[in-house]
Design a protein around this motif. Structure first.
Motif, PDB file in Angstrom:
ATOM      1  N   MET A   1      16.325 -35.245  10.736  1.00 46.51           N
ATOM      2  CA  MET A   1      15.226 -35.419   9.410  1.00 46.51           C
ATOM      3  C   MET A   1      15.524 -33.731   9.076  1.00 46.51           C
ATOM      4  N   THR A   2      15.126 -34.155   7.651  1.00 47.15           N
ATOM      5  CA  THR A   2      15.842 -33.577   6.425  1.00 47.15           C
ATOM      6  C   THR A   2      14.705 -32.034   6.793  1.00 47.15           C
ATOM      7  N   SER A   3      14.849 -31.097   6.342  1.00 47.36           N
ATOM      8  CA  SER A   3      14.558 -30.536   6.152  1.00 47.36           C
ATOM      9  C   SER A   3      14.175 -30.056   5.088  1.00 47.36           C
ATOM     10  N   VAL A 133      30.774 -43.566   2.453  1.00 45.16           N
ATOM     11  CA  VAL A 133      30.942 -42.684   2.372  1.00 45.16           C
ATOM     12  C   VAL A 133      29.846 -41.152   3.479  1.00 45.16           C
ATOM     13  N   MET A 134      28.939 -42.087   3.702  1.00 47.68           N
ATOM     14  CA  MET A 134      27.318 -41.663   4.589  1.00 47.68           C
ATOM     15  C   MET A 134      28.131 -42.242   6.082  1.00 47.68           C
ATOM     16  N   THR A 135      29.166 -42.864   6.690  1.00 48.57           N
ATOM     17  CA  THR A 135      30.012 -42.754   7.860  1.00 48.57           C
ATOM     18  C   THR A 135      30.738 -41.905   8.353  1.00 48.57           C
ATOM     19  N   GLU A 136      31.184 -41.842   6.656  1.00 44.53           N
ATOM     20  CA  GLU A 136      32.133 -40.873   7.450  1.00 44.53           C
ATOM     21  C   GLU A 136      31.871 -39.393   7.301  1.00 44.53           C
ATOM     22  N   LYS A 138      28.694 -39.265   8.429  1.00 44.42           N
ATOM     23  CA  LYS A 138      27.587 -39.055   9.633  1.00 44.42           C
ATOM     24  C   LYS A 138      25.982 -38.882   9.213  1.00 44.42           C
ATOM     25  N   PHE A 139      25.510 -38.868   7.983  1.00 46.77           N
ATOM     26  CA  PHE A 139      24.392 -38.962   7.911  1.00 46.77           C
ATOM     27  C   PHE A 139      23.779 -39.636   6.451  1.00 46.77           C
ATOM     28  N   GLY A 140      22.851 -40.022   6.008  1.00 42.37           N
ATOM     29  CA  GLY A 140      22.511 -40.423   4.619  1.00 42.37           C
ATOM     30  C   GLY A 140      21.325 -41.637   5.107  1.00 42.37           C
ATOM     31  N   ARG A 141      20.768 -41.684   3.735  1.00 38.11           N
ATOM     32  CA  ARG A 141      20.236 -42.866   3.712  1.00 38.11           C
ATOM     33  C   ARG A 141      20.330 -43.454   2.366  1.00 38.11           C
ATOM     34  N   LEU A 142      20.810 -45.085   2.567  1.00 35.92           N
ATOM     35  CA  LEU A 142      20.419 -46.013   1.212  1.00 35.92           C
ATOM     36  C   LEU A 142      19.340 -46.668   1.462  1.00 35.92           C
ATOM     37  N   ALA A 143      18.585 -46.955   0.434  1.00 37.70           N
ATOM     38  CA  ALA A 143      17.729 -47.214  -0.159  1.00 37.70           C
ATOM     39  C   ALA A 143      17.895 -48.680  -1.437  1.00 37.70           C
ATOM     40  N   VAL A 144      17.826 -49.735  -1.183  1.00 33.02           N
ATOM     41  CA  VAL A 144      18.366 -50.784  -1.614  1.00 33.02           C
ATOM     42  C   VAL A 144      16.787 -52.156  -2.644  1.00 33.02           C
ATOM     43  N   ALA A 180      26.039 -48.043  14.728  1.00 30.44           N
ATOM     44  CA  ALA A 180      26.858 -46.921  15.454  1.00 30.44           C
ATOM     45  C   ALA A 180      25.836 -45.984  14.810  1.00 30.44           C
ATOM     46  N   TYR A 181      25.690 -45.322  14.303  1.00 26.38           N
ATOM     47  CA  TYR A 181      25.847 -43.947  13.310  1.00 26.38           C
ATOM     48  C   TYR A 181      23.809 -44.058  13.187  1.00 26.38           C
ATOM     49  N   PRO A 182      23.149 -42.739  14.049  1.00 27.99           N
ATOM     50  CA  PRO A 182      21.939 -42.869  14.462  1.00 27.99           C
ATOM     51  C   PRO A 182      21.854 -41.730  13.200  1.00 27.99           C
ATOM     52  N   ASN A 183      22.044 -41.216  12.224  1.00 27.81           N
ATOM     53  CA  ASN A 183      21.659 -40.486  10.996  1.00 27.81           C
ATOM     54  C   ASN A 183      22.097 -41.146  10.207  1.00 27.81           C
TER      55      ASN A 183
END
Lengths: 257, 439
Positions: A1-3, A133-136, A138-144, A180-183
């Motif tokens: 979760m993001t604060s 970038v996000m796997t590096e 280890k978090f992030g959300r992509l939307a397309v 493999a990257y839960p976040n």
């Protein structure tokens, strides 16, 4: 979760589209001065007016970058600029695209190629670049933003449909790779008819199948927060497209859809 | 495509353009009938329509250009609605200095009609708070107008019905609030002279308005409920209005549902409801915008739509004039739900063509019953005109050219300053330039 109380870095590619602009406002309203934006589009003046608007609405910091996203020399330059400005990238929305004239794509191969370059090839390159970038980190959300047009090839728009359909396969594979990257997540949003300035002249706009950019933006927000894989926007297109997908070819081919 | 006015008595075939940014605005239409500027479409009549011509919708021009939340000075594109502005401004402790009875009104429309609110008697019309504005003309390009910068064009643009050029953006001075709540008093009154007494006693209240029961006769003529309010000074969480209306009018009401008897019943219930005598707090949204809570309430009047009539009569002739108007309505037997009576103060807005002025204004709506309704509207016009009053163009769909030209004597100044690319059905009708309207 993001604060909601910590800095949030959002990159928007194709920020001048109606849906993207509505989304930017929505996020600015929620996150206020914690939001840092990196917005990209072709029209520098339009980007500046969006930046002024969301700043007045309370966004923390807005960086604009004018460039043609379909014409990629090296994605690393823009990705590095975004990372440099934002520190970490919490979310990327890819919202650009263009609806080609189907009949032109049938007579002019360059039009067909351009339709794929804008709506598929370049989009996939940006997706992959930001996914890396996000796997590096280890978090992030992509939307397309995809389209209901990608669900089945139809005579009225199969060049666009094929590009958006291809995008759907690409996102599907990317989601598998990101498992493999839960976040880290990638979400495909498939809008139906959207009431934008481009569709102002269409008779019957505003009917029950039409949605406002604000509605689509709210659906994106929900889907991204829940890390959904794929959503229709609004949801009822799921039903419409299920029917269209399951029509036997013999019947579909009798229509002008 | 067919575009309806809010009263729905007009549906005109217009071509529609909807630019998504100021740089995409092109005022020149391909047809000779010109372009009308159209904001939220809440004008009741035809000021923002252009029969057989083109309309330019401003709804996507809804960005802030700048906002100083320390001083409450904002600049925003003309298509932003008052509701959209409040949604951002209220949580930051700012409110509109003047607001009409709906927040679904664009900033450009608020300037072009120089709208007024329940606080007219204290502060005047909307235009009094416009610090500057951007105007795009087809013949001379961009202008920034203010009291000091091209003041003549500035004062013709405020209340200029969107004809002096395209209002690109509006600079507005907001007022500070510490609470979204209003301190409110509702007081029933028995007749028109009690209304005038209450108005006189309410001078200290920044907001005041009255609803009246148009079916009351004789001694009770003009009975109703007086409402007065002020922004609460007790600090409270600055919560803006909800984004969506609570209710939606289910569909077209059949014409027969609204008649003398159903309106009488409504009025009786409205007068006896518990809120008729009330002293307490109300959120600004229900105080200023009760009808905004019901989306599509204009369908209430059925497929033929309705007309609004709003006139203002100077103070010395007001009591007599309003009495005569109420008698005319009673005699015509065409009742009205939304009868609003309000005292206005001296106009402070620089607008030359503004409706607001010192006096008493009566606003009514009537279901469109064809010629019968037209006759009543003309009768009400004549009474106002004889008393030195005038009608509100934003609500008008019926005024004769003679009526308009007599009551707005500066109309030729506006015609002279009109951008040659701009026109509206209203302007064609009241100035009799070009073809006559079909209404």
């Amino acid at each position: 979760m993001t604060s909601k109380n910590k800095n949030y870095g959002l990159v928007v590619l194709g920020a001048t589209s109606s849906i993207a602009e509505a989304y930017i406002r929505l996020v600015a309203k929620e996150r206020g001065s914690n939001l840092t934006l990196f917005i990209v589009g072709r029209n520098a003046e339009a980007l500046e007016s969006i930046a002024a608007d969301v700043t007045a609405r309370g966004a923390g910091n807005v960086v604009t970058r004018a460039c043609d996203l379909a014409d990629i020399d090296d994605p690393a330059t823009l990705v590095a600029a975004a990372t440099g400005e934002l520190g970490t990238i919490d979310e990327v929305l890819i919202a650009y695209g263009s609806l080609p004239d189907q009949s032109k794509t049938q007579t002019d191969p360059a039009e067909l190629e351009k339709a794929f370059q804008v709506n598929f090839t370049s989009t996939a390159i940006w997706l992959q670049a930001f996914a890396n970038v996000m796997t590096e980190q280890k978090f992030g959300r992509l939307a397309v933003i995809g389209s209901v047009a990608g669900d089945r090839g139809r005579m009225s728009n199969y060049a666009y449909g094929a590009a958006k359909g291809g995008l759907e396969r690409f996102v599907q594979g990317l989601q598998h790779a990101l498992a493999a990257y839960p976040n880290v997540s990638a979400t495909l949003i498939k809008p139906g008819f959207v009431a934008t300035p481009m569709t102002a002249h269409i008779e019957g706009r505003g009917g029950p199948l039409w949605a406002s950019p604000e509605r689509i933006a709210a659906d994106i927000d929900k889907a991204v927060k829940r890390r959904k894989l794929s959503v229709y926007a609004p949801w009822f297109w799921w039903g419409v497209m299920t029917i269209i997908r399951s029509l036997p070819a013999a019947i579909l081919h009798k229509t002008k859809l | 495509m067919s575009v309806e006015s809010w009263g729905r008595a007009f549906g005109y075939d217009c071509t529609v353009d909807e630019p998504d940014r100021l740089s995409g605005v092109n005022l020149v239409a391909s047809s000779s009938r010109g372009t009308a500027i159209h904001g939220c479409g809440r004008s009741y009549g035809d000021v923002a329509l252009n029969d057989g011509g083109r309309i330019l919708r401003t709804r996507h021009l809804d960005r802030f250009i700048s906002a100083d939340w320390e001083t409450g000075l904002i600049r925003a594109e003309a298509g932003m609605s008052l509701g959209e502005l409040l949604a951002v401004a209220v949580p930051k402790g700012w409110f509109l200095p003047v607001t009409p009875g709906s927040k679904f009104v664009s900033l450009g429309g608020a300037v072009a009609n120089d709208v007024h609110g329940k606080n007219h008697h204290k502060v005047g019309s909307f235009g009094a708070f416009v610090t500057d504005l951007g105007l795009l003309r087809s013949d001379s390009g961009r202008h920034t107008l203010s009291k000091n910068n091209n003041p003549d064009l500035f004062s013709l643009t405020i209340g200029g019905l969107g004809l002096t050029g395209f209002i690109e953006w509006v600079g507005l001075q907001l007022v500070p609030i510490v609470s979204p709540m209003m301190d409110v008093e509702n007081i029933p009154f028995a007749n028109l002279s009690e209304f005038f007494d209450l108005s006189g006693q309410s001078e200290e209240w920044p907001f005041a308005v009255a609803w009246i029961d148009c079916f009351a006769k004789g001694d009770g003529l003009g009975r109703g409920i007086f409402t007065r309010g002020r922004h609460s000074t007790r600090p409270a969480k600055l919560v803006a209005h909800p984004e969506k209306p609570g209710l939606s009018w289910p569909g077209e009401t059949p014409g027969w549902v609204l008649n003398k008897f159903s309106i009488k019943a409504f009025n009786a219930l409205y007068r006896r409801r518990s809120g008729a005598r009330f002293c307490g707090q109300q959120h600004y949204n229900s105080f200023f915008y009760p009808l905004d809570g019901i989306a599509g309430w204009n369908k209430l009047y059925g497929p033929r739509g309705f007309y609004q009539h709003q006139s203002i009569i100077p103070p010395e002739a007001a009591q007599e004039g309003v009495t005569e108007q109420l008698r005319a309505i009673e005699a015509a037997g065409q009742g009205s739900f939304l009868v609003v009576l309000k005292s206005y103060g001296t106009e402070t807005s620089p607008g030359v063509m503004s409706f607001g002025r010192e006096g008493v204004s009566l606003a009514l709506d009537f279901a469109n019953r064809g010629a019968r309704t037209q006759r009543l509207l003309r009768r009400l016009d004549d009474i106002a005109l004889a008393a030195g009053g005038r009608m509100y163009p934003a609500k008008d769909g019926h005024m004769l050219p003679r009526t308009y030209q007599t009551s707005f004597p500066a109309w030729q100044d506006l015609e002279a300053a009109r951008d040659p690319a701009l026109m509206s059905s209203f302007w064609r009708r009241v100035t009799e330039t070009g073809a006559k309207s079909t209404a």
